[in-house]
Enzyme design. Sequence first.
Site, PDB file in Angstrom:
ATOM      1  N   CYS A 141      62.118 -69.262 -62.318  1.00 30.24           N
ATOM      2  CA  CYS A 141      63.327 -68.216 -62.602  1.00 30.24           C
ATOM      3  C   CYS A 141      63.333 -67.576 -61.270  1.00 30.24           C
ATOM      4  O   CYS A 141      64.006 -66.318 -60.659  1.00 30.24           O
ATOM      5  CB  CYS A 141      62.336 -67.599 -63.931  1.00 30.24           C
ATOM      6  SG  CYS A 141      60.865 -67.103 -63.799  1.00 30.24           S
ATOM      7  N   HIS A 220      60.683 -60.016 -65.038  1.00 29.64           N
ATOM      8  CA  HIS A 220      60.115 -59.859 -64.279  1.00 29.64           C
ATOM      9  C   HIS A 220      60.325 -58.611 -63.336  1.00 29.64           C
ATOM     10  O   HIS A 220      61.652 -58.823 -63.523  1.00 29.64           O
ATOM     11  CB  HIS A 220      59.936 -61.286 -62.947  1.00 29.64           C
ATOM     12  CG  HIS A 220      59.356 -62.281 -63.703  1.00 29.64           C
ATOM     13  ND1 HIS A 220      57.965 -62.446 -64.009  1.00 29.64           N
ATOM     14  CD2 HIS A 220      60.257 -63.988 -63.527  1.00 29.64           C
ATOM     15  CE1 HIS A 220      57.442 -63.402 -64.965  1.00 29.64           C
ATOM     16  NE2 HIS A 220      58.753 -64.233 -64.608  1.00 29.64           N
TER      17      HIS A 220
HETATM   18  P1  NAD Z   1      58.204 -73.985 -73.648  1.00 30.33           P
HETATM   19  O1  NAD Z   1      56.947 -74.077 -73.453  1.00 30.33           O
HETATM   20  O2  NAD Z   1      59.003 -72.778 -74.309  1.00 30.33           O
HETATM   21  O3  NAD Z   1      59.237 -75.461 -73.789  1.00 30.33           O
HETATM   22  C1  NAD Z   1      59.217 -77.083 -73.822  1.00 30.33           C
HETATM   23  C2  NAD Z   1      59.061 -77.992 -75.210  1.00 30.33           C
HETATM   24  O4  NAD Z   1      58.832 -78.791 -74.218  1.00 30.33           O
HETATM   25  C3  NAD Z   1      58.532 -77.327 -76.168  1.00 30.33           C
HETATM   26  O5  NAD Z   1      59.773 -77.145 -77.079  1.00 30.33           O
HETATM   27  C4  NAD Z   1      57.788 -78.385 -75.961  1.00 30.33           C
HETATM   28  O6  NAD Z   1      57.821 -78.506 -77.679  1.00 30.33           O
HETATM   29  C5  NAD Z   1      58.340 -79.432 -75.158  1.00 30.33           C
HETATM   30  N1  NAD Z   1      57.052 -80.351 -75.551  1.00 30.33           N
HETATM   31  C6  NAD Z   1      55.969 -80.483 -74.863  1.00 30.33           C
HETATM   32  N2  NAD Z   1      55.239 -81.651 -74.582  1.00 30.33           N
HETATM   33  C7  NAD Z   1      56.769 -82.356 -74.355  1.00 30.33           C
HETATM   34  C8  NAD Z   1      56.283 -84.125 -73.722  1.00 30.33           C
HETATM   35  N3  NAD Z   1      55.563 -84.469 -73.487  1.00 30.33           N
HETATM   36  N4  NAD Z   1      58.049 -84.345 -73.613  1.00 30.33           N
HETATM   37  C9  NAD Z   1      58.255 -83.778 -74.592  1.00 30.33           C
HETATM   38  N5  NAD Z   1      58.698 -82.353 -74.930  1.00 30.33           N
HETATM   39  C10 NAD Z   1      57.325 -81.593 -74.481  1.00 30.33           C
HETATM   40  O7  NAD Z   1      58.421 -74.427 -71.707  1.00 30.33           O
HETATM   41  P2  NAD Z   1      59.562 -72.960 -70.883  1.00 30.33           P
HETATM   42  O8  NAD Z   1      58.613 -72.352 -70.727  1.00 30.33           O
HETATM   43  O9  NAD Z   1      60.686 -74.045 -71.597  1.00 30.33           O
HETATM   44  O10 NAD Z   1      59.395 -74.214 -69.470  1.00 30.33           O
HETATM   45  C11 NAD Z   1      60.279 -75.495 -69.452  1.00 30.33           C
HETATM   46  C12 NAD Z   1      60.061 -75.664 -67.305  1.00 30.33           C
HETATM   47  O11 NAD Z   1      60.978 -74.668 -67.121  1.00 30.33           O
HETATM   48  C13 NAD Z   1      59.396 -75.524 -67.031  1.00 30.33           C
HETATM   49  O12 NAD Z   1      59.094 -76.376 -65.772  1.00 30.33           O
HETATM   50  C14 NAD Z   1      58.741 -74.273 -66.445  1.00 30.33           C
HETATM   51  O13 NAD Z   1      58.274 -73.759 -65.646  1.00 30.33           O
HETATM   52  C15 NAD Z   1      59.715 -73.378 -66.093  1.00 30.33           C
HETATM   53  N6  NAD Z   1      60.171 -72.038 -66.625  1.00 30.33           N
HETATM   54  C16 NAD Z   1      60.198 -71.583 -66.924  1.00 30.33           C
HETATM   55  C17 NAD Z   1      59.954 -70.356 -67.359  1.00 30.33           C
HETATM   56  C18 NAD Z   1      60.012 -68.778 -68.469  1.00 30.33           C
HETATM   57  O14 NAD Z   1      59.789 -68.428 -67.989  1.00 30.33           O
HETATM   58  N7  NAD Z   1      59.455 -69.908 -69.556  1.00 30.33           N
HETATM   59  C19 NAD Z   1      61.335 -70.162 -66.286  1.00 30.33           C
HETATM   60  C20 NAD Z   1      61.983 -70.523 -65.215  1.00 30.33           C
HETATM   61  C21 NAD Z   1      61.771 -71.674 -65.248  1.00 30.33           C
END
Ligand code: NAD
Length: 339
Positions: A141, A220
């Site tokens: 992000c 942010h």
């Molecule tokens: P999150 O924790 O909200 O969601 C992750 C999901 O994956 C959950 O539903 C969880 O149950 C599931 N999960 C966990 N282990 C798993 C597995 N082994 N197999 C399948 N599913 C599984 O995470 P998020 O914030 O959505 O982040 C996801 C990605 O996006 C990460 O790489 C993060 O760095 C990136 N990201 C996050 C944000 C943010 O601010 N939240 C912003 C940009 C990018």
Amino acid sequence: MAKIRVGVNGYGTIGKRVATAVAAQDDMELVGVTKTRPNFEALSALKKGYDLYVPEESVQAFNDAGVKISGTIKDMYKKVDIVVDCTPGNVGEMYKAQYQEAGVKAIFQGGEDHSLTGISFNSTANYSESWGAQLSRVVSCNTTGLLRTLNPIDKAFKIEHAFVTIVRRAADPGDSKNGPINGLEPSVKLPTHHGPDVQSIMPWLDINTMAVKASTTLMHLHTVVAQLSKEVTTEEVLSVLREAPRVRLVSSKGGIKTTAQVMELARDLGRDRSDMYEIVVWEDGVKVVGNTLYFYQGVHQESDVIPENIDCIRAMCKAEPDAAKSVEKTNRSLGITKD
Ligand code: NAD
């Protein structure tokens, strides 16, 4: 042309938004989403009409809870052209091997390193680099936020050096585990990883970053200082930002003094989940002195990468060769306008 068949692995903050955005595209079909546990998010996905796929070891738990599944994650691979991997940042290697074995394309998120895919993606800075690729990564992000503004500014005025301080939200709004809930936490490993991450897409850009975690969940905030190759006026910079895709100018004088009002604006716009996909720049906080440019920008961490994921699907599946046309199509579907 047949619709692109998309599966979303991981249905958390990013995954649920990618799923909604994919379902809104007329050139894509959402085949399903994956969940590991039969919790309220699994039920809300079903309520939205999304098919659920689960890891082999979770099948019993879903059956016991009476939550309907359409198969295992591996069954989902057989029905899709591309998986958008939205799992947390430490299982990428394992899933990469599975996607490769199944012969499906995959997009990873910013929690994974550039080295996992060898290609990183931003819609306006390097759309064509992911053309036809098997693997790509939509950068984080914060990195997406920096690319949205620094790339057009660099194109117009050539940035000699950029220095950015990132005031980071401590946790997402639905997260009650992370913190701090009271305090400011400096990132002591310096310079922070954000600069090199921007360089995974703009390798020529001289950029250094620092970061501080703050007790907020909304957005942010970046403070940007950029040394330009020549003297320009504040108005010239503003006109570049006004035209930049997915950048929205807001003004303190107009009542948007903090990220709280940015989120209120997103609610007023009637966006899905009250998301602010654009990077917001405070118009009355942009200032050029000589050839030094100063500005502030806000990043809605839960949603700014969502339109980028949609464009990345089109580039990897060779659905639209023109980046600007994909951006325009995605923007229209998500209600992103310049007014
Ligand atoms: P999150 O924790 O909200 O969601 C992750 C999901 O994956 C959950 O539903 C969880 O149950 C599931 N999960 C966990 N282990 C798993 C597995 N082994 N197999 C399948 N599913 C599984 O995470 P998020 O914030 O959505 O982040 C996801 C990605 O996006 C990460 O790489 C993060 O760095 C990136 N990201 C996050 C944000 C943010 O601010 N939240 C912003 C940009 C990018």
